[in-house]
Design a protein around this motif. Sequence first.
Motif, PDB file in Angstrom:
ATOM      1  N   ALA A  77      36.234  45.396  41.293  1.00  0.00           N
ATOM      2  CA  ALA A  77      37.415  45.598  40.455  1.00  0.00           C
ATOM      3  C   ALA A  77      38.237  46.804  40.877  1.00  0.00           C
ATOM      4  CB  ALA A  77      37.006  45.737  38.989  1.00  0.00           C
ATOM      5  N   GLY A  78      37.581  47.841  41.347  1.00  0.00           N
ATOM      6  CA  GLY A  78      38.320  49.033  41.751  1.00  0.00           C
ATOM      7  C   GLY A  78      38.729  49.018  43.212  1.00  0.00           C
ATOM      8  N   VAL A  79      38.303  47.993  43.929  1.00  0.00           N
ATOM      9  CA  VAL A  79      38.578  47.912  45.371  1.00  0.00           C
ATOM     10  C   VAL A  79      39.739  46.980  45.676  1.00  0.00           C
ATOM     11  CG1 VAL A  79      37.611  47.302  47.612  1.00  0.00           C
ATOM     12  CG2 VAL A  79      36.154  48.400  45.887  1.00  0.00           C
ATOM     13  N   VAL A  80      39.754  45.818  44.999  1.00  0.00           N
ATOM     14  CA  VAL A  80      40.790  44.816  45.245  1.00  0.00           C
ATOM     15  C   VAL A  80      42.007  45.120  44.380  1.00  0.00           C
ATOM     16  CG1 VAL A  80      41.352  42.363  45.225  1.00  0.00           C
ATOM     17  CG2 VAL A  80      39.010  43.112  45.717  1.00  0.00           C
ATOM     18  N   PRO A  81      43.179  45.365  44.966  1.00  0.00           N
ATOM     19  CA  PRO A  81      44.376  45.659  44.167  1.00  0.00           C
ATOM     20  C   PRO A  81      44.818  44.449  43.367  1.00  0.00           C
ATOM     21  CG  PRO A  81      44.962  45.352  46.470  1.00  0.00           C
ATOM     22  CD  PRO A  81      43.467  45.365  46.412  1.00  0.00           C
ATOM     23  N   ALA A  82      45.357  44.710  42.162  1.00  0.00           N
ATOM     24  CA  ALA A  82      45.766  43.616  41.279  1.00  0.00           C
ATOM     25  C   ALA A  82      46.813  42.734  41.935  1.00  0.00           C
ATOM     26  CB  ALA A  82      46.306  44.185  39.961  1.00  0.00           C
ATOM     27  N   GLY A  83      47.673  43.317  42.742  1.00  0.00           N
ATOM     28  CA  GLY A  83      48.727  42.551  43.376  1.00  0.00           C
ATOM     29  C   GLY A  83      48.217  41.489  44.328  1.00  0.00           C
ATOM     30  N   ALA A  84      46.958  41.628  44.763  1.00  0.00           N
ATOM     31  CA  ALA A  84      46.408  40.676  45.724  1.00  0.00           C
ATOM     32  C   ALA A  84      46.073  39.341  45.076  1.00  0.00           C
ATOM     33  CB  ALA A  84      45.156  41.258  46.377  1.00  0.00           C
ATOM     34  N   TYR A  85      45.698  39.355  43.791  1.00  0.00           N
ATOM     35  CA  TYR A  85      45.286  38.110  43.162  1.00  0.00           C
ATOM     36  C   TYR A  85      46.211  37.654  42.032  1.00  0.00           C
ATOM     37  CZ  TYR A  85      42.996  41.680  40.236  1.00  0.00           C
ATOM     38  OH  TYR A  85      42.725  42.786  39.479  1.00  0.00           O
ATOM     39  N   LEU A 123      38.396  47.815  31.164  1.00  0.00           N
ATOM     40  CA  LEU A 123      37.691  46.560  31.423  1.00  0.00           C
ATOM     41  C   LEU A 123      36.248  46.630  30.925  1.00  0.00           C
ATOM     42  CD1 LEU A 123      38.979  45.799  35.042  1.00  0.00           C
ATOM     43  CD2 LEU A 123      39.446  44.423  33.000  1.00  0.00           C
ATOM     44  N   GLY A 124      35.578  47.736  31.208  1.00  0.00           N
ATOM     45  CA  GLY A 124      34.189  47.895  30.796  1.00  0.00           C
ATOM     46  C   GLY A 124      34.029  47.941  29.293  1.00  0.00           C
ATOM     47  N   THR A 125      34.930  48.650  28.619  1.00  0.00           N
ATOM     48  CA  THR A 125      34.878  48.731  27.158  1.00  0.00           C
ATOM     49  C   THR A 125      35.155  47.372  26.538  1.00  0.00           C
ATOM     50  OG1 THR A 125      35.667  51.014  27.316  1.00  0.00           O
ATOM     51  CG2 THR A 125      35.792  49.976  25.163  1.00  0.00           C
ATOM     52  N   ASN A 126      36.073  46.649  27.137  1.00  0.00           N
ATOM     53  CA  ASN A 126      36.362  45.291  26.679  1.00  0.00           C
ATOM     54  C   ASN A 126      35.121  44.401  26.798  1.00  0.00           C
ATOM     55  OD1 ASN A 126      37.938  42.846  26.093  1.00  0.00           O
ATOM     56  ND2 ASN A 126      37.757  42.433  28.279  1.00  0.00           N
ATOM     57  N   LYS A 127      34.376  44.572  27.888  1.00  0.00           N
ATOM     58  CA  LYS A 127      33.174  43.764  28.086  1.00  0.00           C
ATOM     59  C   LYS A 127      32.101  44.075  27.035  1.00  0.00           C
ATOM     60  CE  LYS A 127      34.723  41.475  31.460  1.00  0.00           C
ATOM     61  NZ  LYS A 127      35.224  40.131  31.110  1.00  0.00           N
ATOM     62  N   LEU A 128      32.002  45.342  26.634  1.00  0.00           N
ATOM     63  CA  LEU A 128      31.022  45.707  25.615  1.00  0.00           C
ATOM     64  C   LEU A 128      31.328  45.000  24.302  1.00  0.00           C
ATOM     65  CD1 LEU A 128      28.663  47.328  24.506  1.00  0.00           C
ATOM     66  CD2 LEU A 128      30.237  49.258  24.161  1.00  0.00           C
ATOM     67  N   ALA A 129      32.603  45.002  23.916  1.00  0.00           N
ATOM     68  CA  ALA A 129      32.980  44.309  22.683  1.00  0.00           C
ATOM     69  C   ALA A 129      32.847  42.803  22.843  1.00  0.00           C
ATOM     70  CB  ALA A 129      34.417  44.679  22.307  1.00  0.00           C
ATOM     71  N   ALA A 130      33.280  42.297  23.997  1.00  0.00           N
ATOM     72  CA  ALA A 130      33.341  40.848  24.206  1.00  0.00           C
ATOM     73  C   ALA A 130      31.964  40.193  24.253  1.00  0.00           C
ATOM     74  CB  ALA A 130      34.100  40.541  25.493  1.00  0.00           C
ATOM     75  N   LEU A 160      25.444  37.112  37.918  1.00  0.00           N
ATOM     76  CA  LEU A 160      25.522  37.703  39.261  1.00  0.00           C
ATOM     77  C   LEU A 160      26.973  37.750  39.767  1.00  0.00           C
ATOM     78  CD1 LEU A 160      22.465  35.887  40.898  1.00  0.00           C
ATOM     79  CD2 LEU A 160      22.529  38.177  39.896  1.00  0.00           C
ATOM     80  N   SER A 161      27.704  36.669  39.585  1.00  0.00           N
ATOM     81  CA  SER A 161      29.071  36.591  40.101  1.00  0.00           C
ATOM     82  C   SER A 161      29.997  37.570  39.393  1.00  0.00           C
ATOM     83  CB  SER A 161      29.613  35.167  39.945  1.00  0.00           C
ATOM     84  OG  SER A 161      28.826  34.249  40.654  1.00  0.00           O
ATOM     85  N   ALA A 162      29.877  37.677  38.085  1.00  0.00           N
ATOM     86  CA  ALA A 162      30.717  38.614  37.349  1.00  0.00           C
ATOM     87  C   ALA A 162      30.369  40.055  37.700  1.00  0.00           C
ATOM     88  CB  ALA A 162      30.562  38.389  35.841  1.00  0.00           C
ATOM     89  N   GLY A 163      29.079  40.307  37.946  1.00  0.00           N
ATOM     90  CA  GLY A 163      28.686  41.644  38.380  1.00  0.00           C
ATOM     91  C   GLY A 163      29.328  42.001  39.701  1.00  0.00           C
ATOM     92  N   LEU A 164      29.375  41.037  40.628  1.00  0.00           N
ATOM     93  CA  LEU A 164      30.040  41.262  41.915  1.00  0.00           C
ATOM     94  C   LEU A 164      31.532  41.504  41.702  1.00  0.00           C
ATOM     95  CD1 LEU A 164      30.121  41.280  45.006  1.00  0.00           C
ATOM     96  CD2 LEU A 164      30.330  38.775  44.936  1.00  0.00           C
ATOM     97  N   GLY A 165      32.144  40.717  40.817  1.00  0.00           N
ATOM     98  CA  GLY A 165      33.561  40.899  40.534  1.00  0.00           C
ATOM     99  C   GLY A 165      33.845  42.273  39.964  1.00  0.00           C
ATOM    100  N   ALA A 166      32.979  42.738  39.063  1.00  0.00           N
ATOM    101  CA  ALA A 166      33.159  44.067  38.473  1.00  0.00           C
ATOM    102  C   ALA A 166      33.022  45.155  39.528  1.00  0.00           C
ATOM    103  CB  ALA A 166      32.131  44.280  37.357  1.00  0.00           C
ATOM    104  N   ALA A 167      32.105  44.962  40.485  1.00  0.00           N
ATOM    105  CA  ALA A 167      31.926  45.940  41.557  1.00  0.00           C
ATOM    106  C   ALA A 167      33.163  46.017  42.445  1.00  0.00           C
ATOM    107  CB  ALA A 167      30.701  45.576  42.395  1.00  0.00           C
TER     108      ALA A 167
END
Length: 239
Positions: free
Chosen positions: A76-84, A29-36, A67-74
């Motif tokens: 990212a490792g806490v909320v399991p993908a299956g939840a959303y 995800l982080g590497t994708n953000k650098l390119a994106a 700010l919101s995307a930064g919170l989402g990135a923080a």
Amino acid sequence: MDAVVGGGGLLLLPALLVAAPGVPVATALGTNKLAAIFGTSTAAVTYARRTTVDWVVAGPAAGLAVLSAGLGAALAGVVPAGAYRPVVLVVLVSVAVFVVLRPRLGVVAQPARRTPARVAVAVGVAGVAVALYDGLIGPGTGTFLVVAFTAVVGADFLHGSAMAKVVNAGTNLGALVVFGVTGHVWWLLGAAMAVCNVAGAVVGARMAVRRGSGFVRVVLLVVVVALVAKVGHDQWVAG
């Protein structure tokens, strides 16, 4: 594709995970953000030079998006993908149905919809809700932004895409800062991809400006269908 209507992560993230199967999802995800961020910024500048950008909407939304995307990135490792994932799938299907059933949506601008209340709603949806999603997972963010700007404030797809690129640059910046601080960016690979991302962004944005809103609408539908297929497949595999 991403410069036209978003959805670049739909291709880039799976490619990263296939090329480096052992890499943590957060690093992908982080590497994708650098390119994106290079691609979205280039597309935003290209749109701004060749068409008009509604900065009253795009500016505040982009600021909130950092700010919101930064919170989402923080998270990212806490909320399991299956939840959303089920929620995202429902939203994507709803977007596809909404666009199909309203064939004139986004083809011609509807300035009467651009009231102060609707501007505030658009800023909140784009700068908070969609930006938070981008920090968490990402793929399809640009598409959600385009639909939000066309449906809420009556922009046509071309100008909605222009605003989306400005806000998407903000979401990428906020997420990249968090992923970078936490050590989840593959800098060398991301920089190499950024060069290609810039080239693609210039071509895509110019193509969208030249061919107009009808072309953007077709690409949007293709991207949404592809996103539905991918998220649905992921949900089915997860059981």
